[in-house]
Scaffold this motif. Structure first.
Motif, PDB file in Angstrom:
ATOM      1  N   ALA A  31     -44.042  20.772  18.155  1.00  0.00           N
ATOM      2  CA  ALA A  31     -42.860  21.631  18.292  1.00  0.00           C
ATOM      3  C   ALA A  31     -42.668  22.075  19.735  1.00  0.00           C
ATOM      4  O   ALA A  31     -41.545  22.113  20.251  1.00  0.00           O
ATOM      5  CB  ALA A  31     -42.992  22.841  17.369  1.00  0.00           C
ATOM      6  N   ARG A  32     -43.771  22.408  20.403  1.00  0.00           N
ATOM      7  CA  ARG A  32     -43.657  22.813  21.811  1.00  0.00           C
ATOM      8  C   ARG A  32     -43.170  21.654  22.674  1.00  0.00           C
ATOM      9  O   ARG A  32     -42.351  21.835  23.574  1.00  0.00           O
ATOM     10  CB  ARG A  32     -45.015  23.314  22.324  1.00  0.00           C
ATOM     11  N   ALA A  33     -43.685  20.459  22.401  1.00  0.00           N
ATOM     12  CA  ALA A  33     -43.276  19.305  23.189  1.00  0.00           C
ATOM     13  C   ALA A  33     -41.834  18.904  22.898  1.00  0.00           C
ATOM     14  O   ALA A  33     -41.123  18.423  23.776  1.00  0.00           O
ATOM     15  CB  ALA A  33     -44.216  18.128  22.913  1.00  0.00           C
ATOM     16  N   ALA A  34     -41.392  19.106  21.644  1.00  0.00           N
ATOM     17  CA  ALA A  34     -40.052  18.666  21.253  1.00  0.00           C
ATOM     18  C   ALA A  34     -38.967  19.612  21.754  1.00  0.00           C
ATOM     19  O   ALA A  34     -37.843  19.186  22.022  1.00  0.00           O
ATOM     20  CB  ALA A  34     -39.962  18.525  19.738  1.00  0.00           C
ATOM     21  N   THR A  35     -39.270  20.904  21.858  1.00  0.00           N
ATOM     22  CA  THR A  35     -38.263  21.888  22.247  1.00  0.00           C
ATOM     23  C   THR A  35     -38.221  21.989  23.769  1.00  0.00           C
ATOM     24  O   THR A  35     -39.031  22.678  24.387  1.00  0.00           O
ATOM     25  CB  THR A  35     -38.574  23.257  21.630  1.00  0.00           C
ATOM     26  N   VAL A  36     -37.274  21.282  24.369  1.00  0.00           N
ATOM     27  CA  VAL A  36     -37.146  21.304  25.829  1.00  0.00           C
ATOM     28  C   VAL A  36     -35.974  22.167  26.276  1.00  0.00           C
ATOM     29  O   VAL A  36     -35.770  22.360  27.479  1.00  0.00           O
ATOM     30  CB  VAL A  36     -36.990  19.868  26.377  1.00  0.00           C
ATOM     31  N   ALA A  37     -35.205  22.687  25.320  1.00  0.00           N
ATOM     32  CA  ALA A  37     -34.093  23.573  25.678  1.00  0.00           C
ATOM     33  C   ALA A  37     -34.633  24.903  26.187  1.00  0.00           C
ATOM     34  O   ALA A  37     -35.674  25.387  25.729  1.00  0.00           O
ATOM     35  CB  ALA A  37     -33.199  23.804  24.465  1.00  0.00           C
ATOM     36  N   GLY A  38     -33.897  25.505  27.113  1.00  0.00           N
ATOM     37  CA  GLY A  38     -34.315  26.795  27.645  1.00  0.00           C
ATOM     38  C   GLY A  38     -33.873  27.969  26.796  1.00  0.00           C
ATOM     39  O   GLY A  38     -34.520  29.013  26.792  1.00  0.00           O
TER      40      GLY A  38
END
Length: 803
Positions: free
Chosen positions: A499-506
């Motif tokens: 989840a951390r790697a997939a969520t690249v939105a700020g």
């Protein structure tokens, strides 16, 4: 003969009450655990969604919220599997006209539930299905007017762009005129449900059913007419599928408990009988037949286990209440799901008590087999036992290997089977394992342990069979607790990492249905470079297992393909997510793609969340499916099949994202199967705690019985000059040897299936939080030392004889 057996059993039971204490406690505990699981399963089987919105509608018509799949097992008859759907299957508008023509029907009210910004919206006509009435103002008569539920302070104000002209006594919602409701619901020609207020259900249900089956426009649609508590299924679509998933988890826990019970009770009964080996030999010498002795043992076990099982059944009631409360408070039960517990349900405790008694009787032949085999030839029996143990180890290793080829639940099931099989193999090979461990540890103990070390080394070599029996429960509690806790921790840790790697939105914002900018409008705002809405839903995948039909309900996401760059990174390993811009496409998680044998360009057949069959073209394969779901859909391909197609959140990228009204720093998304994970976590902890207590009891009682049998030996050592300090040092070293060997062997047994499970899930090693590992090790150490020192305390307390 029967009188002799009964007399022998009665006399023996009175003379050896202490030997049966552990068996009594274990049977009572198992009866309580099985009873609590049975009551929970029975309550879940009777569970229904709470009836609120349709309380005043005796008959509620809905679509069929189940999908079915039929297949023929190998060499068997056709079988059908079914799975609940979590998205609304809507009712054709023609059904309302058909039902209005049924004699005796006074009114048919279509109902659609939708979202208006942050509010729930319904038609004002549907308010009477729940028995709601105006408390102030009037009903909506023109476009742009609404009635607010339970909000007298809003009368005359604008809410979500609509003028509140009335207040109702129902729950907080906005009620609209028929025209506004049809427009806002967004699916003309169908309705969520049809309610019939005031219909005498006993009289008209059959007529309604006949009309649905025969009228043009409704025949063959599979529409359902719900009455009584069944009406709740039309209000909360996720309640019954969640119930079915919990029932499957409970069945798995109960099966594991039964297997562990057989291992533990076999060990306890064997130890209780081993303490009476001279008595049994004397009975043989004076002419007692082997079957008479076995029958006497069976009667003893029946008397002990019968009383214990009934006592444990009483303890099942608070266990059931505690488990039900834990499931509710941890979010594993949908809030609308009601779990009834009628008085007759508690009769199930008699069944579980009988099952527990049957398990206790089942282990008698297993526990007495060593003696029979010894009389027939110790060498042959030892070879047979060793061979059986090696076979179990090979089977366990094979099950662990199977886990590496599976994914998800299948990998977890294979790892669990491997654990139980490996522990059973270790139980059979216990004497040889103890002897081998002492051959490794013996030289060290002799050199560094002084006289106590030499005593331990010599005693272990002479009592390898007894120490092997003591090792079995230590290995069992270590391996079982390690696998159960580490499997969940490994999955949670990997899901969080994905989840951390997939969520690249700020940044992210929670959209308001019926208002606010669309994702396309957000992308046009100054400084916003990308935006994508995230829809959450499920699909149903049909397949076969050994020829039998299987339906899996899988979590999926819907996204805006043009807004993925800079917001969401699924970790594409093949293909291109840009292909999701084309209709009829889907991306597939890597593990699921391997299981289905698909790649970009292949097609996959699915049932959408509302049961609609679709054949979709695979455009990409991605790695982060544990966090994002098994399938990734374009928003326009998923939204038409959702009850409420409002994004769970909109992810934003770009320097201007922070200035978007309502935007917040993007949180790490929760695991898509959060409800299932919560249920699994609760039941996993309950299983570990329950079976942990059972195995700890087994460790404690087995060691106390073994140590108690050594009191004469310790007293003799004291008489020939051994000091109290030397005797206590001997016991401490022996306890340390048992605990260390059991922990090491249990860790090895757990590591094999865990490594296979973790490799199939993450491609890396398993993970067990240090605090949980310390808890397992500490429990084993404390229990082992308490068992050894407590059982031999009086012998160790004796000092040398002074003359």
């Amino acid at each position: 003969m029967n009188d002799g057996v009964a007399l022998l059993a009665a006399r023996s039971l009175r003379a050896h009450r202490r030997a049966w204490t552990a068996v009594f406690a274990a049977v009572a505990l198992v009866s309580a655990l099985l009873g609590a699981l049975a009551l929970t399963a029975g309550s879940l089987g009777l569970a229904h969604a709470r009836v609120e919105r349709y309380a005043a509608a005796p008959v509620v018509v809905t679509g069929d919220q189940e999908v079915r799949f039929t297949a023929t097992p190998w060499g068997g008859e056709p079988q059908t599997a079914s799975a609940g759907l979590t998205e609304r299957v809507r009712v054709p508008a023609a059904a309302a006209d058909a039902l209005r023509a049924v004699p005796g029907v006074r009114a048919v009210v279509p109902d659609d539930v939708f979202r208006v910004r942050e509010h729930t919206g319904r038609s004002w006509d549907a308010a009477r299905l729940g028995g709601h009435r105006l408390t102030a103002g009037r009903a909506p008569a023109a476009p742009g007017e609404t009635v607010a539920g339970d909000a007298p302070d809003r009368l005359g104000r604008l809410v979500a762009g609509y003028r509140v002209v009335g207040v109702a006594d129902g729950p907080r919602a906005l009620y609209f005129g028929a025209a506004d409701a049809r427009r806002l619901a967004g699916h003309p020609g169908t309705h969520d449900v049809l309610g019939e207020p005031g219909v005498p259900v006993d009289t008209l249900h059959a007529r309604v059913r006949h009309a649905l089956d025969t009228a043009p426009g409704t025949a063959g649609k599979g529409l359902r007419a719900l009455t009584g508590d069944g009406r709740g299924a039309a209000e909360d679509l996720r309640a019954l599928p969640a119930r079915d998933g919990l029932l499957q988890l409970l069945a798995a826990v109960a099966g594991t408990l039964v297997l562990v019970t057989v291992l533990v009770l076999t060990s306890l009964v064997a130890q209780a009988l081993a303490e009476r080996a001279p008595e049994r030999a004397l009975l043989h010498a004076v002419g007692a037949a082997p079957r008479q002795i076995r029958a006497a043992v069976g009667r003893e076990v029946t008397r002990v286990a019968g009383t214990a099982a009934l006592l444990g059944a009483l303890g099942a009631v608070p266990g059931f209440l505690l488990l039900r409360s834990a499931l509710a408070t941890r979010g594993a039960l949908p809030p609308a799901l009601e779990l009834p517990a009628p008085p007759w349900l508690y009769a199930a405790l008699l069944v579980t008590a009988g099952l527990t008694l049957g398990l206790a009787r089942l282990v008698v032949p297993l526990a007495t087999s060593d003696g029979r085999r010894a009389r027939r030839g110790g060498r042959r029996s030892g070879a047979a036992r060793r061979g059986a143990g090696l076979v179990m180890l090979v089977l366990g290793a094979g099950a662990a290997g199977t886990a590496t080829l599976q994914s998800g639940e299948a990998a977890g099931a294979a790892a669990g089977a491997a654990t139980v099989t490996l522990v059973a193999g270790c139980a059979l090979l216990g004497p040889w394992i103890a002897a081998a461990a002492m051959r490794v540890a013996g030289p060290v103990l002799r050199r560094s342990g002084g006289a106590a070390g030499q005593l331990v080394a010599a005693g272990t070599a002479a009592r390898s069979r007894a120490l092997g029996a003591a090792l079995t429960p230590v290995v069992l509690v270590t391996a079982f607790a390690g696998v159960q806790l580490a499997a969940g921790s490994t999955a949670d840790r990997e899901a969080a990492a994905q989840a951390r790697a997939a969520t690249v939105a700020g940044h992210a914002l929670v959209p308001r249905a019926g208002g606010g900018p669309t994702t396309a409008e957000l992308r046009r705002l100054p400084g916003v470079t990308s935006a994508t809405g995230v829809l959450r839903s499920t699909v149903v995948l049909a397949g076969t297992e050994a020829g039998s039909p299987r339906l899996d309900r899988l979590p999926v996401l819907g996204v805006d393909p043009e807004g993925l760059a800079g917001t969401l990174d699924p970790g594409v390993v093949a293909g291109d997510l840009a292909g999701l811009a084309r209709p009829g496409t889907v991306a597939v998680g890597a593990d699921r793609a391997d299981a289905l044998g698909v790649r970009p360009g292949s097609t996959v057949a699915l049932r959408m969340g509302d049961g609609t069959p679709r054949r979709l073209t695979v455009v990409a394969v991605y790695a982060r499916s544990l966090a994002l779901g098994e399938f990734l859909f374009p928003r326009d391909g998923l939204a038409p099949h959702m009850t409420d197609p409002v994004p769970a959140r909109v992810l934003l990228a770009g320097p201007g994202a922070a200035r978007v009204p309502g935007a917040r720093p993007a949180p790490v998304p929760e695991r898509v199967e959060a409800d299932e994970a919560a249920a699994g976590a609760v039941l996993s902890v309950a299983a570990v705690a329950a079976i942990g207590v059972l195995t700890v009891l087994s460790v404690l009682s087995t060691l106390r019985l073994l140590a108690a049998g050594r009191r004469a030996e310790l007293a003799l050592l004291a008489q020939v000059g051994a000091s109290r300090r030397q005797l206590r040092s001997t016991l401490l070293l022996e306890a340390g040897f048992l605990a260390g060997t059991g922990l090491l062997l249990g860790a090895v047994v757990a590591a094999l299936p865990l490594a296979a499970f973790a490799w199939s899930l993450t491609g890396g090693p398993p993970y067990l939080p240090p605090a949980q590992a310390a808890l397992i090790a500490g429990t084993v150490l404390v229990t082992t030392y308490a068992g050894v020192l407590g059982g031999a305390g009086r012998g160790a307390a004796a000092g040398p004889v002074r003359r």
